[in-house]
Design an enzyme around this catalytic site. Structure first.
Site, PDB file in Angstrom:
ATOM      1  N   SER A 140      44.879  15.948  24.101  1.00 53.06           N
ATOM      2  CA  SER A 140      44.971  14.259  24.954  1.00 53.06           C
ATOM      3  C   SER A 140      46.687  13.994  23.499  1.00 53.06           C
ATOM      4  CB  SER A 140      44.292  13.277  24.393  1.00 53.06           C
ATOM      5  OG  SER A 140      44.226  12.200  25.065  1.00 53.06           O
ATOM      6  N   TYR A 153      36.520  11.413  20.242  1.00 56.26           N
ATOM      7  CA  TYR A 153      36.729  11.960  20.898  1.00 56.26           C
ATOM      8  C   TYR A 153      38.002  11.931  20.417  1.00 56.26           C
ATOM      9  CZ  TYR A 153      40.074  12.413  25.101  1.00 56.26           C
ATOM     10  OH  TYR A 153      40.590  12.643  26.338  1.00 56.26           O
TER      11      TYR A 153
END
Length: 269
Positions: A140, A153
């Site tokens: 990401s 995350y």
């Protein structure tokens, strides 16, 4: 020989579109997710549209036994694994000031440890096949552009990119390529669950803010990321390994919002 792709987090979003893209290309696909009902819908759609062979391997990535079982079930069905896509993710939306250890550890288990061991088990199969193999890890843009929330995350996505480089180095002489993909804003369920302090969904506001920072001025569709994943798995990308490909519409290398640019240069922007 028909190739086999194993895809985690295939019940929705990028994983769903990736599975569908591989089915379109004639792969046999083994699909992983917790929601078996959604995987059944994916199988039915892929079979109906492409005549694809689809194996459902439902389970929870927090369960370590599931990692090896998913690979073994795929091999038992088709005798091989050619592509592994580590796409699945899980996270809470909160800051380091409030996150609980249990949520941290579940995030790390699903987002980093599971991909590492899925890669380990799949790579062993790929190496024994005496053929090329590809492992694609979905990272990401948040690995490099932290927002101050979802700390586990974000740490995992940074770890996923480092893991990509490590695996590429480890397995390169086994003719296995390992590549990361780092998407920016993508229109998925995970990008639509942001709330303010009162519980109101503010995902649209956050998306609009990010679009203001993105040169292309929009979010990606899951299909656009799936197209990139499929290309990276193909022979056209045969010399690409040990790197992470940005697919963020230019977001990472832009300095300020387009609203700010217009203040300075209204005719240019």
């Amino acid at each position: 020989m028909e190739k086999v792709a194993l895809i985690s987090g295939a019940s929705r979003g990028i994983g769903y579109e990736t599975a569908f893209k591989f089915a379109e290309q004639g792969y046999r696909i083994a699909v992983m997710a917790r929601d078996e009902h959604e995987l059944i819908k994916l199988r039915d759609a892929a079979e109906s549209k492409w005549g694809a062979e689809v194996l459902i391997v439902a389970g929870d990535l927090a369960d370590s036994a599931y990692w090896k079982a998913a690979v073994e079930t795929t091999v038992a069905r088709w005798g091989r694994v050619d592509v592994l896509v580590n796409n699945a993710a899980w996270r809470t939306i909160e800051t380091m000031k409030t996150i609980h250890l249990e949520d941290w550890e579940r995030t790390v288990r699903i987002c980093l440890t599971a991909p590492a061991f899925l890669a380990k088990y799949a790579a062993a199969v790929m190496a024994a096949q005496q053929d090329t193999g590809v492992i694609i890890n979905i990272s990401s843009v948040m690995s490099q552009r932290a927002g101050g929330y979802s700390p586990a995350y974000i740490a995992c996505k940074g770890g996923m990119e480092s893991l990509t480089y490590e695996l590429a180095t480890c397995y390169g002489r086994d003719r296995i390529r390992v590549v990361g993909v780092s998407p920016g804003n993508v229109q998925t369920a995970m990008s639509g669950d942001y709330q303010d302090a009162k519980g109101n969904n503010i995902s649209k506001q956050l998306e609009a803010e990010m679009n203001e920072m993105t040169p292309l001025g929009r979010a990606a569709s899951p299909r656009e990321i799936a197209e990139l994943v499929a290309w990276l798995a193909s022979d056209q990308a045969s010399f690409i390994t040990g790197t992470t490909i940005l697919a963020d519409g230019g977001f990472s290398h832009n300095f300020n919002s387009y609203a700010s640019k217009k203040l300075q240069f209204p005719r240019a922007f």
